[in-house]
Scaffold this active site. Structure first.
Site, mmCIF file in Angstrom:
data_model
loop_
_atom_site.group_PDB
_atom_site.id
_atom_site.type_symbol
_atom_site.label_atom_id
_atom_site.label_comp_id
_atom_site.label_asym_id
_atom_site.label_seq_id
_atom_site.Cartn_x
_atom_site.Cartn_y
_atom_site.Cartn_z
ATOM 1 N N ARG A 122 0.846 -1.199 0.000
ATOM 2 C CA ARG A 122 0.000 0.000 0.000
ATOM 3 C C ARG A 122 0.877 1.242 0.000
ATOM 4 O O ARG A 122 1.064 1.912 1.013
ATOM 5 C CB ARG A 122 -0.944 -0.028 1.201
ATOM 6 C CG ARG A 122 -2.104 -0.988 0.951
ATOM 7 C CD ARG A 122 -3.201 -0.862 1.959
ATOM 8 N NE ARG A 122 -4.415 -1.486 1.462
ATOM 9 C CZ ARG A 122 -5.502 -1.676 2.181
ATOM 10 N NH1 ARG A 122 -5.537 -1.282 3.439
ATOM 11 N NH2 ARG A 122 -6.571 -2.255 1.655
ATOM 12 N N GLN A 127 -1.344 2.297 -5.895
ATOM 13 C CA GLN A 127 -2.779 2.453 -5.627
ATOM 14 C C GLN A 127 -3.648 1.909 -6.753
ATOM 15 O O GLN A 127 -4.689 1.291 -6.516
ATOM 16 C CB GLN A 127 -3.107 3.926 -5.375
ATOM 17 C CG GLN A 127 -2.694 4.405 -3.997
ATOM 18 C CD GLN A 127 -3.081 5.853 -3.750
ATOM 19 O OE1 GLN A 127 -3.442 6.576 -4.680
ATOM 20 N NE2 GLN A 127 -3.005 6.291 -2.514
ATOM 21 N N ASP A 130 -4.070 -1.897 -6.428
ATOM 22 C CA ASP A 130 -4.491 -2.398 -5.115
ATOM 23 C C ASP A 130 -5.841 -3.105 -5.219
ATOM 24 O O ASP A 130 -6.896 -2.514 -4.995
ATOM 25 C CB ASP A 130 -4.556 -1.237 -4.125
ATOM 26 C CG ASP A 130 -4.806 -1.699 -2.698
ATOM 27 O OD1 ASP A 130 -5.056 -2.903 -2.486
ATOM 28 O OD2 ASP A 130 -4.774 -0.857 -1.788
ATOM 29 N N SER A 133 -8.168 -3.280 -2.117
ATOM 30 C CA SER A 133 -9.012 -2.108 -1.898
ATOM 31 C C SER A 133 -10.198 -2.077 -2.852
ATOM 32 O O SER A 133 -11.324 -1.760 -2.458
ATOM 33 C CB SER A 133 -8.188 -0.824 -2.053
ATOM 34 O OG SER A 133 -7.267 -0.689 -0.986
ATOM 35 N N TYR A 227 -2.180 -0.878 7.739
ATOM 36 C CA TYR A 227 -2.946 -1.932 8.397
ATOM 37 C C TYR A 227 -2.845 -1.770 9.910
ATOM 38 O O TYR A 227 -2.146 -0.899 10.427
ATOM 39 C CB TYR A 227 -2.425 -3.315 7.984
ATOM 40 C CG TYR A 227 -2.576 -3.602 6.518
ATOM 41 C CD1 TYR A 227 -3.827 -3.861 5.969
ATOM 42 C CD2 TYR A 227 -1.471 -3.588 5.672
ATOM 43 C CE1 TYR A 227 -3.978 -4.118 4.613
ATOM 44 C CE2 TYR A 227 -1.613 -3.846 4.313
ATOM 45 C CZ TYR A 227 -2.865 -4.108 3.801
ATOM 46 O OH TYR A 227 -3.005 -4.357 2.467
#
Length: 390
Positions: A122, A127, A130, A133, A227
């Site tokens: 991350r 991004q 990801d 996500s 996290y």
């Protein structure tokens, strides 16, 4: 020769997603790669074979699909399918190594390089890749709808001739991508929303969505990569005391706590469920990792007293169209790190360029998302999780 990329049909029970949709396939073939899609691969996402445009090729032969240079999948193929892959070929998919020892062993036996999408770091540059996500966003949205559908009452405040009905109270545990999407959706549906996360730096995000942020005194568990770390026993006790009090006042509870590559943390005890009000519901998005509630049974509806607990194990598959679209785009962005133009083509037009498969192990994204390479597990966290799993 061009790089051959293939997409198999998913075989996991209840899986409706596909790793490549026509819109993204059109962009991928512009890299002058050969793209094969298994016949029927898009059926679960309501994508017919004819929706894939040339030069995409369709094949019903496993040898064609698993004989490619790169295999793109939602879930890792089974060991027998992996055995058909070429030595040195690449698999890109979700793996969840701690639950799939046989898959990891097959990858090592075949010297397949595997990039596990749950391991993508991350960081800002990653991004667009990801997938955790993108799929969590779908799960959080759907979880709020599940809670609304399961409740035997309205979510919004209503003013009627028979009087005013107060809005339902929804508690979301975990303010990651899934949690924030659940908060936003429940709020749009008119509920009074509360949220809790051990990472106190999520407070601003929660409040920006119109929810109230709950805090357990002395509990702060931010960890690397955005996290949360595992709580110690004292912190767990403080967390449970605070949550039990707020759960008793909630109509619906949505839990979203997850640690990639490890079992879901147990947050809600039987006693906490028993303290909930009659007719309330609990949606556990941690079910695939064992559940955030000790009473959760994956893909089952459990009634404990008068509280309904539901733990769907693959929520993104319930929104197959958009989940597949987002995931395919994640894969396309990731592929551009390993499918690169041949040298000496600076002046060539895009349509005339040729591409090759090349892994730059100095790239942080590739190094951290790699699970296996050259017959070995190369991710230390996965290696540790497998060892702990026995």
């Amino acid at each position: 020769m061009s790089v051959k990329i293939a997409v198999p049909k998913e075989t996991a029970s209840g899986e409706t997603r596909v790793a490549m949709v026509p819109k993204v396939a059109d962009k991928l073939t512009k890299l002058n790669v050969e793209l094969l899609v298994a016949k029927g691969a898009g059926e679960g996402s309501r994508i017919p074979d004819e929706a894939y445009n040339e030069p995409v090729k369709l094949s019903g032969r496993a040898a064609d699909i698993f004989g490619a240079d790169v295999v793109l999948a939602v879930n890792a193929p089974d060991p027998k399918q992996i055995a058909k892959m070429k030595k040195g070929s690449v698999l890109i998919s979700f793996v969840q190594a701690h639950n799939n020892r046989e898959v990891v062993e097959a990858l090592n036996s075949g010297s397949v390089t595997c990039f596990a999408m749950e391991l993508v770091p991350r960081i800002t540059r990653a991004q667009s890749m990801d997938a955790l996500s993108s799929q969590a966003s779908a799960a959080g949205y759907k979880a709020a709808l599940m809670a609304a559908n399961s409740l035997e009452r309205f979510l919004p405040m209503l003013t009627t001739a028979a009087g005013t009905i107060r809005p339902a109270k929804v508690l979301v545990i975990g303010a990651g991508v899934a949690g924030l999407q659940a908060i936003a959706t429940a709020k749009r549906l008119g509920a009074k929303v509360f949220a809790y996360d051990v990472r106190t730096d999520t407070k601003e995000q929660v409040e920006s969505l119109g929810a109230d942020f709950l805090m357990a005194e002395g509990v702060k568990a931010e960890a690397e990569g955005g996290y949360a770390r595992e709580l110690n026993e004292d912190e767990k006790a403080k967390q449970q005391q605070m949550l039990e009090k707020n759960m008793a006042d909630a109509d619906a509870v949505i839990t979203t706590a997850a640690v990639p590559g490890r079992p879901a943390p147990k947050i809600i005890s039987q006693a906490m469920v028993e303290a909930m009000k009659p007719g309330s519901v609990l949606i556990d998005l941690g079910a695939s990792g064992g559940g955030n509630c000790e009473l959760t049974r994956p893909d089952e509806t459990v009634t404990h007293g008068s509280v309904t607990i539901y733990g769907p194990s693959n929520v993104p598959a319930l929104l197959a169209e958009h989940s597949s679209e987002m995931y395919a785009q994640n894969l396309f962005n990731f592929l551009q790190l390993i499918v690169v133009p041949e040298e000496g083509q600076d002046d060539a037009k895009p349509a005339d360029k040729t591409y090759k498969l090349e892994i730059n192990w100095d790239d942080e994204i590739l190094a951290k998302s790699a699970l296996t390479h050259d017959g070995q597990i190369v991710n230390e966290a996965a290696k540790k999780a497998l060892a702990e799993a026995g």
